[in-house]
Design a protein around this motif. Structure first.
Motif, PDB file in Angstrom:
ATOM      1  N   MET A  27     -57.472  22.355 -27.981  1.00  0.00           N
ATOM      2  CA  MET A  27     -56.439  22.866 -28.877  1.00  0.00           C
ATOM      3  C   MET A  27     -55.868  24.186 -28.356  1.00  0.00           C
ATOM      4  N   ALA A  28     -56.755  25.012 -27.801  1.00  0.00           N
ATOM      5  CA  ALA A  28     -56.292  26.282 -27.236  1.00  0.00           C
ATOM      6  C   ALA A  28     -55.376  26.046 -26.054  1.00  0.00           C
ATOM      7  N   SER A  29     -55.740  25.048 -25.242  1.00  0.00           N
ATOM      8  CA  SER A  29     -54.916  24.718 -24.087  1.00  0.00           C
ATOM      9  C   SER A  29     -53.548  24.213 -24.526  1.00  0.00           C
ATOM     10  N   LEU A  30     -53.544  23.336 -25.555  1.00  0.00           N
ATOM     11  CA  LEU A  30     -52.273  22.828 -26.071  1.00  0.00           C
ATOM     12  C   LEU A  30     -51.435  23.958 -26.649  1.00  0.00           C
ATOM     13  N   SER A  31     -52.109  24.884 -27.347  1.00  0.00           N
ATOM     14  CA  SER A  31     -51.395  26.013 -27.941  1.00  0.00           C
ATOM     15  C   SER A  31     -50.753  26.883 -26.873  1.00  0.00           C
ATOM     16  N   GLN A  32     -51.511  27.135 -25.783  1.00  0.00           N
ATOM     17  CA  GLN A  32     -50.965  27.935 -24.689  1.00  0.00           C
ATOM     18  C   GLN A  32     -49.797  27.224 -24.019  1.00  0.00           C
ATOM     19  N   ARG A  33     -49.938  25.892 -23.847  1.00  0.00           N
ATOM     20  CA  ARG A  33     -48.855  25.124 -23.230  1.00  0.00           C
ATOM     21  C   ARG A  33     -47.612  25.139 -24.119  1.00  0.00           C
ATOM     22  N   ASP A  34     -47.820  24.984 -25.414  1.00  0.00           N
ATOM     23  CA  ASP A  34     -46.680  25.043 -26.341  1.00  0.00           C
ATOM     24  C   ASP A  34     -46.016  26.407 -26.306  1.00  0.00           C
ATOM     25  N   ARG A  35     -46.874  27.436 -26.230  1.00  0.00           N
ATOM     26  CA  ARG A  35     -46.329  28.795 -26.204  1.00  0.00           C
ATOM     27  C   ARG A  35     -45.519  29.027 -24.936  1.00  0.00           C
ATOM     28  N   ARG A  36     -46.040  28.512 -23.792  1.00  0.00           N
ATOM     29  CA  ARG A  36     -45.298  28.659 -22.531  1.00  0.00           C
ATOM     30  C   ARG A  36     -43.966  27.924 -22.599  1.00  0.00           C
ATOM     31  N   GLU A  37     -43.996  26.728 -23.170  1.00  0.00           N
ATOM     32  CA  GLU A  37     -42.761  25.957 -23.293  1.00  0.00           C
ATOM     33  C   GLU A  37     -41.774  26.675 -24.209  1.00  0.00           C
ATOM     34  N   GLN A  38     -42.295  27.257 -25.272  1.00  0.00           N
ATOM     35  CA  GLN A  38     -41.442  27.994 -26.193  1.00  0.00           C
ATOM     36  C   GLN A  38     -40.807  29.197 -25.513  1.00  0.00           C
ATOM     37  N   LEU A  39     -41.637  29.937 -24.742  1.00  0.00           N
ATOM     38  CA  LEU A  39     -41.111  31.094 -24.013  1.00  0.00           C
ATOM     39  C   LEU A  39     -40.079  30.667 -22.975  1.00  0.00           C
ATOM     40  N   ALA A  40     -40.373  29.538 -22.288  1.00  0.00           N
ATOM     41  CA  ALA A  40     -39.438  29.042 -21.279  1.00  0.00           C
ATOM     42  C   ALA A  40     -38.101  28.665 -21.921  1.00  0.00           C
ATOM     43  N   ASN A  41     -38.171  28.043 -23.088  1.00  0.00           N
ATOM     44  CA  ASN A  41     -36.943  27.659 -23.788  1.00  0.00           C
ATOM     45  C   ASN A  41     -36.153  28.888 -24.234  1.00  0.00           C
ATOM     46  N   GLU A  42     -36.882  29.900 -24.716  1.00  0.00           N
ATOM     47  CA  GLU A  42     -36.217  31.133 -25.145  1.00  0.00           C
ATOM     48  C   GLU A  42     -35.552  31.838 -23.975  1.00  0.00           C
ATOM     49  N   LEU A  43     -36.265  31.867 -22.820  1.00  0.00           N
ATOM     50  CA  LEU A  43     -35.693  32.487 -21.626  1.00  0.00           C
ATOM     51  C   LEU A  43     -34.469  31.723 -21.152  1.00  0.00           C
ATOM     52  N   LYS A  44     -34.527  30.391 -21.221  1.00  0.00           N
ATOM     53  CA  LYS A  44     -33.394  29.579 -20.806  1.00  0.00           C
ATOM     54  C   LYS A  44     -32.182  29.832 -21.701  1.00  0.00           C
ATOM     55  N   LYS A  45     -32.434  29.921 -23.018  1.00  0.00           N
ATOM     56  CA  LYS A  45     -31.340  30.201 -23.949  1.00  0.00           C
ATOM     57  C   LYS A  45     -30.724  31.561 -23.650  1.00  0.00           C
ATOM     58  N   GLU A  46     -31.587  32.555 -23.338  1.00  0.00           N
ATOM     59  CA  GLU A  46     -31.096  33.891 -23.049  1.00  0.00           C
ATOM     60  C   GLU A  46     -30.265  33.896 -21.769  1.00  0.00           C
ATOM     61  N   ARG A  47     -30.750  33.189 -20.745  1.00  0.00           N
ATOM     62  CA  ARG A  47     -29.996  33.106 -19.482  1.00  0.00           C
ATOM     63  C   ARG A  47     -28.672  32.380 -19.688  1.00  0.00           C
ATOM     64  N   ASP A  48     -28.692  31.304 -20.465  1.00  0.00           N
ATOM     65  CA  ASP A  48     -27.460  30.556 -20.750  1.00  0.00           C
ATOM     66  C   ASP A  48     -26.455  31.433 -21.500  1.00  0.00           C
ATOM     67  N   LYS A  49     -26.966  32.237 -22.433  1.00  0.00           N
ATOM     68  CA  LYS A  49     -26.096  33.137 -23.193  1.00  0.00           C
ATOM     69  C   LYS A  49     -25.472  34.182 -22.283  1.00  0.00           C
ATOM     70  N   GLU A  50     -26.301  34.766 -21.387  1.00  0.00           N
ATOM     71  CA  GLU A  50     -25.786  35.764 -20.456  1.00  0.00           C
ATOM     72  C   GLU A  50     -24.769  35.146 -19.503  1.00  0.00           C
ATOM     73  N   ALA A  51     -25.056  33.929 -19.040  1.00  0.00           N
ATOM     74  CA  ALA A  51     -24.129  33.253 -18.129  1.00  0.00           C
ATOM     75  C   ALA A  51     -22.788  32.977 -18.820  1.00  0.00           C
TER      76      ALA A  51
END
Length: 250
Positions: A27-51
């Motif tokens: 469960m901890a591993s899944l939580s970390q993976r979800d968190r990484r995916e969430q951060l990656a999505n947030e970073l992508k949205k931020e980069r898309d917004k800046e672009a």
């Protein structure tokens, strides 16, 4: 046997604890993976917004640059001169840097092309020829400043580009856009004063000036002398001559 019987009940409990630990780790591993995916999505949205913001700024800059050439066929926002040089300024979008600007003189200094971000700002024959190998320009605080060396010193420039010919349509009517903007009397006198008094490091000899400029120099001298001596009659006559001189059209 009694000892085995005593510990026999503890084995399932031990296995149950191991399974729980494994489940917790998963469960901890899944939580970390979800968190990484969430951060990656947030970073992508931020980069898309800046672009997208950069794209919009670039489009706005292009529109502003293209509007420059609509101003009197690319004539600079400000134009001045000295005896041996002419100076031109264009307002540019803040995003334009010196690396984005290109200036090129051709046809022996008769033609000049100025571009910014590959947008043509000025592409015309000049009012008079320049020294094509002596061009200086800088971009500072959203303004392009261009310095050109006159091919012939002490010659009055009325504007940067040559005065275009008036064109007519098929009915013989004058096309309004081709009518050159007349130089006012005040502007003409101001340009001549700039040429005479301009600090370009080049000494202006009176004998090197053309007839028109000599007349202006003589008139200005009479104005200054009349003011210094308090001769109001002479001042009035000199100012009248200066006003008439300003109406003179080349």
């Amino acid at each position: 046997e009694e000892i085995d019987a005593l510990f026999a009940g503890l084995e399932p409990r031990a296995r149950s604890s191991a399974a729980a630990a494994a489940e917790t780790a998963e469960m901890a591993s899944l939580s970390q993976r979800d968190r990484r995916e969430q951060l990656a999505n947030e970073l992508k949205k931020e980069r898309d917004k800046e672009a997208e913001e950069e794209k919009q700024m670039a489009q706005l800059a292009m529109q502003e640059l293209r509007s420059v050439i609509d101003h009197r066929a690319g004539e600079p926002d400000r134009f001045e001169q000295a005896g041996a040089e002419v100076y031109a300024w264009w307002h540019l979008p803040p995003s334009v840097t010196g690396h984005d600007v290109k200036v090129k003189a051709t046809q022996g200094g008769k033609h000049l092309m100025v571009t910014a971000k590959n947008v043509v700002l000025f592409n015309r024959n000049l009012f008079l020829p320049i020294r094509a190998d002596d061009i200086v320009w800088t971009v500072d605080k959203g303004e392009l400043h261009l310095t050109l060396t006159k091919g012939e010193k002490a010659k009055l420039w009325e504007q940067l580009g040559e005065v275009s010919e008036i064109k007519r349509d098929l009915d013989g009517e004058v096309i309004p856009e081709t009518v050159p903007e007349p130089l006012s009397a005040k502007d003409r006198i101001d340009f001549m004063k700039q040429m005479i008094d301009g600090d370009d490091g080049d000494y202006k000899n009176y004998d090197d000036l053309d007839v028109q400029t000599k007349e202006l120099v003589d008139c200005l001298r009479r104005v200054k002398h009349a003011k210094a001596t308090g001769d109001m009659n002479a001042l009035s006559l000199a100012e009248m001559d200066l006003e008439e001189f300003g109406r003179f059209v080349v």
